[in-house]
Design a protein around this motif. Structure first.
Motif, PDB file in Angstrom:
ATOM      1  N   LYS A   1      42.593  37.742 -90.618  1.00  0.00           N
ATOM      2  CA  LYS A   1      41.347  38.228 -91.199  1.00  0.00           C
ATOM      3  C   LYS A   1      41.637  39.197 -92.339  1.00  0.00           C
ATOM      4  O   LYS A   1      42.440  40.117 -92.206  1.00  0.00           O
ATOM      5  CB  LYS A   1      40.515  38.925 -90.120  1.00  0.00           C
ATOM      6  N   TRP A   2      40.958  38.987 -93.472  1.00  0.00           N
ATOM      7  CA  TRP A   2      41.111  39.881 -94.618  1.00  0.00           C
ATOM      8  C   TRP A   2      40.481  41.248 -94.328  1.00  0.00           C
ATOM      9  O   TRP A   2      39.503  41.340 -93.577  1.00  0.00           O
ATOM     10  CB  TRP A   2      40.421  39.301 -95.858  1.00  0.00           C
ATOM     11  N   ALA A   3      41.018  42.286 -94.928  1.00  0.00           N
ATOM     12  CA  ALA A   3      40.323  43.570 -94.937  1.00  0.00           C
ATOM     13  C   ALA A   3      38.983  43.359 -95.631  1.00  0.00           C
ATOM     14  O   ALA A   3      38.921  42.746 -96.700  1.00  0.00           O
ATOM     15  CB  ALA A   3      41.146  44.620 -95.680  1.00  0.00           C
ATOM     16  N   ASP A   4      37.901  43.851 -95.030  1.00  0.00           N
ATOM     17  CA  ASP A   4      36.568  43.639 -95.579  1.00  0.00           C
ATOM     18  C   ASP A   4      36.234  44.778 -96.535  1.00  0.00           C
ATOM     19  O   ASP A   4      35.986  45.910 -96.114  1.00  0.00           O
ATOM     20  CB  ASP A   4      35.542  43.567 -94.454  1.00  0.00           C
ATOM     21  N   LEU A   5      36.242  44.474 -97.842  1.00  0.00           N
ATOM     22  CA  LEU A   5      36.014  45.482 -98.879  1.00  0.00           C
ATOM     23  C   LEU A   5      34.650  45.324 -99.544  1.00  0.00           C
ATOM     24  O   LEU A   5      34.435  45.828-100.643  1.00  0.00           O
ATOM     25  CB  LEU A   5      37.121  45.395 -99.939  1.00  0.00           C
ATOM     26  N   ALA A   6      33.728  44.661 -98.880  1.00  0.00           N
ATOM     27  CA  ALA A   6      32.382  44.506 -99.440  1.00  0.00           C
ATOM     28  C   ALA A   6      31.730  45.870 -99.595  1.00  0.00           C
ATOM     29  O   ALA A   6      31.671  46.659 -98.649  1.00  0.00           O
ATOM     30  CB  ALA A   6      31.537  43.626 -98.528  1.00  0.00           C
ATOM     31  N   GLY A   7      31.302  46.181-100.811  1.00  0.00           N
ATOM     32  CA  GLY A   7      30.654  47.461-101.069  1.00  0.00           C
ATOM     33  C   GLY A   7      31.602  48.627-101.220  1.00  0.00           C
ATOM     34  O   GLY A   7      31.153  49.769-101.431  1.00  0.00           O
ATOM     35  N   ALA A   8      32.911  48.393-101.116  1.00  0.00           N
ATOM     36  CA  ALA A   8      33.889  49.467-101.300  1.00  0.00           C
ATOM     37  C   ALA A   8      34.079  49.760-102.781  1.00  0.00           C
ATOM     38  O   ALA A   8      33.928  48.867-103.633  1.00  0.00           O
ATOM     39  CB  ALA A   8      35.222  49.084-100.666  1.00  0.00           C
ATOM     40  N   HIS A   9      34.421  51.015-103.105  1.00  0.00           N
ATOM     41  CA  HIS A   9      34.608  51.420-104.505  1.00  0.00           C
ATOM     42  C   HIS A   9      35.963  52.091-104.697  1.00  0.00           C
ATOM     43  O   HIS A   9      36.455  52.794-103.813  1.00  0.00           O
ATOM     44  CB  HIS A   9      33.482  52.358-104.939  1.00  0.00           C
ATOM     45  N   PHE A  10      36.550  51.854-105.911  1.00  0.00           N
ATOM     46  CA  PHE A  10      37.895  52.328-106.208  1.00  0.00           C
ATOM     47  C   PHE A  10      37.950  53.123-107.516  1.00  0.00           C
ATOM     48  O   PHE A  10      39.014  53.238-108.114  1.00  0.00           O
ATOM     49  CB  PHE A  10      38.853  51.140-106.316  1.00  0.00           C
ATOM     50  N   GLU A  11      36.859  53.682-107.947  1.00  0.00           N
ATOM     51  CA  GLU A  11      36.848  54.373-109.226  1.00  0.00           C
ATOM     52  C   GLU A  11      37.821  55.552-109.226  1.00  0.00           C
ATOM     53  O   GLU A  11      37.760  56.435-108.376  1.00  0.00           O
ATOM     54  CB  GLU A  11      35.438  54.876-109.551  1.00  0.00           C
ATOM     55  N   GLY A  12      38.756  55.542-110.177  1.00  0.00           N
ATOM     56  CA  GLY A  12      39.718  56.630-110.311  1.00  0.00           C
ATOM     57  C   GLY A  12      40.857  56.598-109.323  1.00  0.00           C
ATOM     58  O   GLY A  12      41.687  57.505-109.307  1.00  0.00           O
ATOM     59  N   ALA A  13      40.928  55.559-108.477  1.00  0.00           N
ATOM     60  CA  ALA A  13      42.005  55.485-107.485  1.00  0.00           C
ATOM     61  C   ALA A  13      43.347  55.268-108.173  1.00  0.00           C
ATOM     62  O   ALA A  13      43.433  54.604-109.209  1.00  0.00           O
ATOM     63  CB  ALA A  13      41.733  54.353-106.502  1.00  0.00           C
ATOM     64  N   LEU A  14      44.398  55.841-107.596  1.00  0.00           N
ATOM     65  CA  LEU A  14      45.742  55.715-108.153  1.00  0.00           C
ATOM     66  C   LEU A  14      46.389  54.448-107.618  1.00  0.00           C
ATOM     67  O   LEU A  14      46.763  54.365-106.445  1.00  0.00           O
ATOM     68  CB  LEU A  14      46.592  56.935-107.798  1.00  0.00           C
ATOM     69  N   LEU A  15      46.505  53.445-108.497  1.00  0.00           N
ATOM     70  CA  LEU A  15      47.089  52.157-108.154  1.00  0.00           C
ATOM     71  C   LEU A  15      47.959  51.694-109.307  1.00  0.00           C
ATOM     72  O   LEU A  15      47.559  51.793-110.467  1.00  0.00           O
ATOM     73  CB  LEU A  15      46.004  51.108-107.904  1.00  0.00           C
ATOM     74  N   SER A  16      49.153  51.195-109.007  1.00  0.00           N
ATOM     75  CA  SER A  16      49.981  50.615-110.058  1.00  0.00           C
ATOM     76  C   SER A  16      49.486  49.200-110.354  1.00  0.00           C
ATOM     77  O   SER A  16      48.638  48.657-109.642  1.00  0.00           O
ATOM     78  CB  SER A  16      51.445  50.564-109.607  1.00  0.00           C
ATOM     79  N   SER A  17      50.022  48.589-111.405  1.00  0.00           N
ATOM     80  CA  SER A  17      49.606  47.232-111.757  1.00  0.00           C
ATOM     81  C   SER A  17      49.928  46.245-110.639  1.00  0.00           C
ATOM     82  O   SER A  17      49.151  45.327-110.355  1.00  0.00           O
ATOM     83  CB  SER A  17      50.276  46.790-113.066  1.00  0.00           C
TER      84      SER A  17
END
Length: 268
Positions: free
Chosen positions: A224-240
């Protein structure tokens, strides 16, 4: 590769000449601004930039250009031999979980205070099983709606636990195992979740604003996939590479995928 470049620098067939004004130097050979070709870059552990230029009518310049071309070919071959696989560290495989040992305080807020300073400082050792004495196991426990902003969640095992709508802003949560946990509605703003496993977790409506998510995973757990419906990532630190993995999750909202994560077209 360093040996190849050093050989090139020490094998100049043309005598040194004064550099005319307005020219740049490459390996002691002047290149005019009008004939500067594009720089070709190949990425490994270091940057290698190989630049070849037009041969002039002088024999010495032709010989120098020929050597430059040979060095360019050898350098690119060396880069391809080394490969690009070492640029990004591979994610460590999740360790096998120990059996749950029931106790009266296992699912209490006090349990999250155990070895807090140790887990905060040595989250990698705690999460890998190298410090069994600092193990905090709250799997399948219910912390829904609790205020956990003063807690240290680093290295904690919380598979299958219920943290829905818990207050978790600004906490230390590096290398926690949250696979299959219910984290719906949780505000992770300013949280350090480096290397945390969110695979298969319920993250509907979660907020990761300005959170550290380097090397975190949001893939499948138990099919089962992690359910990210409605989740937000604005400004999160993530590499390419992190973004590439997150964007594989098909549950992300299209607007978030496009404007907050910048997922490439065609990536599912």
């Amino acid at each position: 590769l360093h040996f190849i470049l050093a050989l090139h620098s020490s094998t100049s067939l043309t005598p040194s000449r004064p550099r005319p004004q307005g020219q740049m130097m490459l390996n002691k050979t002047p290149i005019s601004g009008a004939s500067r070709p594009a720089c070709r870059r190949a990425m490994t552990r270091t940057k290698v930039c190989v630049q070849a230029h037009r041969a002039s009518n002088e024999a010495g310049d032709r010989n120098q250009s020929h050597i430059g071309t040979q060095i360019a070919t050898m350098a690119i071959a060396a880069v391809m031999t080394l490969g690009a696989g070492g640029v990004q560290p591979a994610q460590a495989a999740p360790r096998q979980q120990p059996p749950i040992v029931e106790s009266a305080k296992r699912c209490t807020l006090e349990a999250l205070d155990l070895f807090a300073d140790t887990r905060k400082t040595f989250s990698q050792e705690a999460s890998s099983g190298g410090m069994t004495e600092a193990l905090v196991d709250v799997r399948d426990c219910d912390f829904s709606g609790k205020d956990l902003r003063a807690k240290v969640m680093s290295g904690v095992l919380l598979q299958g636990a219920d943290f829905s709508n818990a207050k978790m802003t600004g906490i230390q949560m590096s290398r926690a195992d949250a696979r299959g946990a219910n984290l719906s509605g949780v505000d992770f703003t300013d949280t350090n979740a480096y290397g945390t496993l969110f695979d298969g977790a319920d993250l509907r409506g979660a907020t990761f604003e300005n959170a550290i998510l380097s090397n975190a995973s949001f893939g499948k757990f138990g099919g089962k996939w992690a359910d990210l419906a409605g989740a937000h990532f604005e400004g999160a630190l993530l590499s390419s590479s992190d973004i590439g993995r997150v964007c594989e999750n098909p549950t992300i909202d299209p607007e978030v995928r496009k404007f907050e994560l910048g997922c490439r077209d065609g990536r599912k």
